[in-house]
Design an enzyme around this catalytic site. Structure first.
Site, short mmCIF file in Angstrom:
data_model
loop_
_atom_site.label_atom_id
_atom_site.label_comp_id
_atom_site.label_asym_id
_atom_site.label_seq_id
_atom_site.Cartn_x
_atom_site.Cartn_y
_atom_site.Cartn_z
N LYS A 190 8.86 -13.77 4.19
CA LYS A 190 8.10 -13.70 5.45
C LYS A 190 6.76 -12.98 5.23
O LYS A 190 5.94 -12.92 6.12
CB LYS A 190 8.92 -12.99 6.52
CG LYS A 190 10.20 -13.74 6.91
CD LYS A 190 10.88 -13.11 8.09
CE LYS A 190 12.36 -13.41 8.17
NZ LYS A 190 12.70 -14.74 8.67
N GLN A 195 10.45 -8.60 10.49
CA GLN A 195 9.35 -9.19 11.26
C GLN A 195 8.19 -8.22 11.43
O GLN A 195 7.19 -8.58 12.06
CB GLN A 195 9.85 -9.66 12.63
CG GLN A 195 10.93 -10.72 12.59
CD GLN A 195 10.41 -12.07 12.08
OE1 GLN A 195 9.20 -12.31 12.00
NE2 GLN A 195 11.33 -12.95 11.73
N HIS A 221 18.94 -9.52 15.06
CA HIS A 221 19.23 -10.70 14.24
C HIS A 221 20.65 -10.54 13.68
O HIS A 221 21.12 -9.41 13.48
CB HIS A 221 18.21 -10.73 13.10
CG HIS A 221 18.25 -11.94 12.22
ND1 HIS A 221 19.18 -12.07 11.22
CD2 HIS A 221 17.48 -13.05 12.17
CE1 HIS A 221 18.98 -13.23 10.58
NE2 HIS A 221 17.94 -13.84 11.15
N ASP A 224 15.31 -2.68 10.71
CA ASP A 224 15.13 -4.02 10.14
C ASP A 224 13.66 -4.39 10.28
O ASP A 224 13.18 -4.73 11.37
CB ASP A 224 16.04 -5.01 10.89
CG ASP A 224 15.84 -6.45 10.43
OD1 ASP A 224 14.94 -6.71 9.61
OD2 ASP A 224 16.58 -7.33 10.93
N CYS A 273 19.27 -17.16 14.97
CA CYS A 273 20.20 -16.15 14.41
C CYS A 273 20.29 -14.94 15.33
O CYS A 273 20.32 -13.79 14.85
CB CYS A 273 19.80 -15.72 13.00
SG CYS A 273 19.78 -17.08 11.85
N1 PMP Z 1 16.17 -9.79 10.45
C1 PMP Z 1 15.24 -10.44 11.15
C2 PMP Z 1 14.66 -9.76 12.37
C3 PMP Z 1 14.83 -11.71 10.78
O1 PMP Z 1 13.90 -12.37 11.50
C4 PMP Z 1 15.39 -12.32 9.61
C5 PMP Z 1 14.99 -13.71 9.17
N2 PMP Z 1 14.99 -14.67 10.18
C6 PMP Z 1 16.35 -11.60 8.90
C7 PMP Z 1 16.71 -10.35 9.34
C8 PMP Z 1 16.99 -12.17 7.66
O2 PMP Z 1 16.09 -12.34 6.64
P1 PMP Z 1 16.56 -13.08 5.28
O3 PMP Z 1 17.25 -14.34 5.72
O4 PMP Z 1 15.31 -13.35 4.55
O5 PMP Z 1 17.50 -12.17 4.59
#
Ligand code: PMP
Length: 418
Positions: free
Chosen positions: A238, A215, A135, A212, A376
């Site tokens: 999430k 998910q 991401h 990270d 993203c």
């Molecule tokens: N890493 C991953 C794998 C994600 O799916 C997301 C959210 N789509 C993020 C980071 C970022 O999370 P946040 O926008 O809540 O900071």
């Protein structure tokens, strides 16, 4: 003070998933005159009423700033905020509550590590290793500090089916690599990376690894000590918690070695115009007034998930994925991205000749919420040679009937566009 929800959803017969679903008010609404089918859980999860009530209760009954007031409300607000730290520490399997920095989410947590940990350590010629499925929150912060220091990014490749090529990741851990970042679970492919093995290889070479867990935390039982990584980041929204909440877990000695990233109130010991001394970690990293109401809610969300049991959640979502995959694969012209066995319940797909946004817009007219776009993850889209995909991401409160509704809606859209 708001008590954590009584969890009556798990009986000797197992989890009563219908009762669990009934806890989520949003799932009862309609969209365009159709029952909402919410399949955008990897984007953000819906909230059980217990979490919504905890936020409401905070503002009605406990609203005060944290750690700044000795009065009763100040103590209650602080207890709720610090209570979330305790719950996150237990949920993630941390050694100690002081290893948890409360942040606004994963993005804030990776940026904190980038600027506080990595920036002072990187030199020209050094490298940061990531994977091709990250991401942007696990790419761009490293890129920014690489640019400031003359370091560069290295990328470990994946297979067409969406699996990290572990041998290549390990081969890429050369002496110039000073840090590595890897998704526990891919938000596009659902791939569950072998983070324990990757952490072992990084540790052998003295390379700190950030995982990270955005998910993973909502879907899998977790234990950061068992993984053996150095940093683990999660985002509350999430995990059925409020937006603007999240955490960084880091090994204590690493946190203690890190200077503050943000300055301001709450993170100091003494301030004078000649200089400032800082609070111990983790408070050193929590400048300013936090999202206290959000953390009151996140504490309840963690109790809620733990009350159902993460192993039960993982099993339920696997069953839903096993139900959905062949039904979607049977749709002519539908291609799934991410085909690794034992993946998480994320299904990215495209239909021949149909733009992802058009498909998602038409599905919305049927009441079905899926995400479309690059998720993203631009580099991953470039790898597959597509501008975006549609993504149906499942949560434990979804049902087989909702998957049938998705399949039927896709069938209608295909006829419409034929
Ligand atoms: N890493 C991953 C794998 C994600 O799916 C997301 C959210 N789509 C993020 C980071 C970022 O999370 P946040 O926008 O809540 O900071």
């Amino acid at each position: 003070m708001n008590a954590s929800p009584k969890l009556v959803r798990v009986t000797e017969q197992g989890v009563d998933w219908a009762k669990v679903r009934a806890d989520f008010p949003t799932l009862k609404r309609t969209v365009h005159g159709k029952p909402l089918v919410y399949l955008d859980n990897a984007n953000t999860a819906q909230k059980p009423h217990q979490v919504i009530e905890a936020v409401d209760d905070f503002y009605r009954n406990h609203n005060a700033n944290v750690s700044r007031a000795v009065h009763q409300l100040g103590e209650e607000a602080t207890a709720l905020y610090e209570g979330a730290r305790d719950k996150l520490a237990a949920f993630l399997g941390a050694n100690h509550r002081d290893e948890i920095v409360l942040t606004s989410g994963t993005t804030m947590a990776t940026n904190l590590v980038a600027y506080s940990y990595l920036l002072p350590r990187l030199k020209p010629g050094d490298a940061v290793l990531v994977t091709a499925m990250e991401h942007h929150a696990d790419i761009v912060p490293w890129q920014l500090v690489c640019k400031l220091t003359g370091a560069h990014l290295k990328v470990a490749p994946i297979t067409e089916s969406g699996e990290l090529i572990v041998d290549e990741f390990v081969a890429a851990l050369t002496p110039e690599v000073k840090f590595a970042g890897v998704a526990h679970v891919s938000n596009v492919l659902g791939t569950v990376n072998p983070v324990k093995e990757l952490a072992r290889e990084c540790r052998k070479r003295g390379i700190p690894l950030l995982v990270d867990g955005s998910q993973a935390a909502p879907h899998l039982p977790l234990n950061v000590k068992a993984i053996g990584c150095d940093f683990y980041v999660v985002t509350g929204h999430k995990m059925c918690g409020p937006t603007g909440t999240g955490a960084l877990w880091a090994r204590r000695e690493l946190l203690e070695s890190m200077p503050p990233f943000f300055g301001g109130g709450e993170m100091i010991r003494t301030v004078s115009f000649e200089g400032t001394t800082f609070a111990d970690s983790p408070h050193r990293f929590e400048a300013g007034t936090p999202n206290t109401a959000g953390f009151a809610g996140l504490g309840v969300a963690i109790d809620y998930l733990s009350g159902i049991g993460m192993a039960n959640i993982a099993a339920r979502e696997h069953a839903l994925l096993a139900y959905a995959t062949p039904r979607l694969e049977a749709i002519p012209g539908l291609r799934i991205f991410g085909k690794v066995p034992d993946k998480a319940a994320v299904i990215s797909f495209l239909i021949d000749g149909v733009h992802a946004h058009d498909l998602a817009t038409l599905l919305d007219q049927e009441g079905v919420a899926v995400r479309s776009g690059h998720h993203c993850a631009h580099p991953l889209m470039q790898f597959y040679g597509v501008s975006g995909t549609c993504r149906a991401s499942l949560a434990f409160y979804n049902t087989e009937a909702e998957i049938d509704a998705l399949v039927t809606a896709i069938g209608r859209v295909r006829k419409l566009l034929a």
